[in-house]
Design a protein around this motif. Sequence first.
Motif, PDB file in Angstrom:
ATOM      1  N   LEU A  88     -68.747 -18.916 -14.533  1.00 15.86           N
ATOM      2  CA  LEU A  88     -68.389 -18.357 -15.838  1.00 15.86           C
ATOM      3  C   LEU A  88     -68.653 -16.860 -15.925  1.00 15.86           C
ATOM      4  N   GLY A  89     -69.652 -16.379 -15.191  1.00 15.59           N
ATOM      5  CA  GLY A  89     -69.924 -14.952 -15.183  1.00 15.59           C
ATOM      6  C   GLY A  89     -68.779 -14.154 -14.571  1.00 15.59           C
ATOM      7  N   ARG A  90     -68.141 -14.726 -13.567  1.00 23.21           N
ATOM      8  CA  ARG A  90     -66.997 -14.037 -12.942  1.00 23.21           C
ATOM      9  C   ARG A  90     -65.788 -13.993 -13.866  1.00 23.21           C
ATOM     10  N   THR A  91     -65.626 -15.017 -14.692  1.00 24.45           N
ATOM     11  CA  THR A  91     -64.443 -15.061 -15.553  1.00 24.45           C
ATOM     12  C   THR A  91     -64.680 -14.452 -16.931  1.00 24.45           C
ATOM     13  N   MET A  92     -65.905 -14.608 -17.468  1.00 22.12           N
ATOM     14  CA  MET A  92     -66.164 -14.175 -18.838  1.00 22.12           C
ATOM     15  C   MET A  92     -67.173 -13.034 -18.947  1.00 22.12           C
ATOM     16  N   GLY A  93     -67.816 -12.671 -17.858  1.00 19.83           N
ATOM     17  CA  GLY A  93     -68.839 -11.630 -17.912  1.00 19.83           C
ATOM     18  C   GLY A  93     -70.150 -12.170 -18.459  1.00 19.83           C
ATOM     19  N   ILE A  94     -70.878 -11.324 -19.183  1.00 20.08           N
ATOM     20  CA  ILE A  94     -72.192 -11.703 -19.705  1.00 20.08           C
ATOM     21  C   ILE A  94     -72.098 -12.868 -20.687  1.00 20.08           C
ATOM     22  N   ASP A  95     -71.002 -12.955 -21.434  1.00 20.74           N
ATOM     23  CA  ASP A  95     -70.808 -14.104 -22.327  1.00 20.74           C
ATOM     24  C   ASP A  95     -70.771 -15.402 -21.528  1.00 20.74           C
ATOM     25  N   GLY A  96     -70.156 -15.368 -20.363  1.00 22.84           N
ATOM     26  CA  GLY A  96     -70.085 -16.552 -19.514  1.00 22.84           C
ATOM     27  C   GLY A  96     -71.447 -16.980 -19.001  1.00 22.84           C
ATOM     28  N   VAL A  97     -72.280 -16.021 -18.662  1.00 19.70           N
ATOM     29  CA  VAL A  97     -73.627 -16.339 -18.195  1.00 19.70           C
ATOM     30  C   VAL A  97     -74.436 -16.971 -19.331  1.00 19.70           C
ATOM     31  N   ALA A  98     -74.303 -16.413 -20.531  1.00 14.44           N
ATOM     32  CA  ALA A  98     -75.004 -16.983 -21.685  1.00 14.44           C
ATOM     33  C   ALA A  98     -74.475 -18.376 -22.008  1.00 14.44           C
ATOM     34  N   LEU A  99     -73.167 -18.552 -21.921  1.00 21.98           N
ATOM     35  CA  LEU A  99     -72.583 -19.876 -22.158  1.00 21.98           C
ATOM     36  C   LEU A  99     -73.058 -20.862 -21.103  1.00 21.98           C
ATOM     37  N   ALA A 100     -73.183 -20.432 -19.860  1.00 24.11           N
ATOM     38  CA  ALA A 100     -73.692 -21.304 -18.798  1.00 24.11           C
ATOM     39  C   ALA A 100     -75.114 -21.767 -19.109  1.00 24.11           C
ATOM     40  N   THR A 101     -75.924 -20.855 -19.640  1.00 21.86           N
ATOM     41  CA  THR A 101     -77.291 -21.205 -20.021  1.00 21.86           C
ATOM     42  C   THR A 101     -77.290 -22.265 -21.117  1.00 21.86           C
ATOM     43  N   LEU A 102     -76.405 -22.101 -22.087  1.00 24.62           N
ATOM     44  CA  LEU A 102     -76.302 -23.080 -23.175  1.00 24.62           C
ATOM     45  C   LEU A 102     -75.825 -24.432 -22.656  1.00 24.62           C
ATOM     46  N   ILE A 103     -74.795 -24.450 -21.833  1.00 25.57           N
ATOM     47  CA  ILE A 103     -74.277 -25.712 -21.305  1.00 25.57           C
ATOM     48  C   ILE A 103     -75.341 -26.419 -20.475  1.00 25.57           C
ATOM     49  N   ALA A 104     -76.016 -25.686 -19.603  1.00 24.73           N
ATOM     50  CA  ALA A 104     -77.050 -26.291 -18.761  1.00 24.73           C
ATOM     51  C   ALA A 104     -78.184 -26.860 -19.608  1.00 24.73           C
ATOM     52  N   ALA A 105     -78.594 -26.128 -20.645  1.00 24.78           N
ATOM     53  CA  ALA A 105     -79.666 -26.616 -21.517  1.00 24.78           C
ATOM     54  C   ALA A 105     -79.245 -27.894 -22.240  1.00 24.78           C
TER      55      ALA A 105
END
Length: 176
Positions: A88-105
Amino acid sequence: LVMLTVNNAYMASRAVMVASRMALSPASPMLRLLPVADETAAYLAVAAAVSALTRTGFEMLQGAGIARPAALVSVFEAALNLSLSIVLGRTMGIDGVALATLIAACVAQLGLLLPFLGRTFEIRESEFLWKVLRPHLPAVAAAGLLGWLLLQTDLSGYVQVILAGAAISSGYVLTL
């Protein structure tokens, strides 16, 4: 001594959450210590809330001498977060990394840990969440009201934002 340690750790984690909330999403985007979007801050705040909800369950498992499943959930969450952050970081940038954190949690805490807690301690998941949330509702309501009132004023500097955060935190603690 154990209760004092747990209490200190809890208070320290709350202070970190308040400080990160102030740094990531104060009332004015110009006051952010880190240059992140509202969406990024929202993802991180919700991820922190999800983790805070299940923290009591982690403590219950450790207190019952069942530490391995909680550790495995943490390892799974970290691996999922890393994998999703890359994609997600490659496709969305920092928003993708934050979204990944939310999904994983959400997947690890709500999808794996919460059902395990229910089976282990023979309690429905909704009942567990209610028992964790219920004592905090009056304090959250008081802090939220105080926060809303402070937003009606013009908070234009770091000192004002820090004082507002301290007032909200004090209102929360005094209501507990």
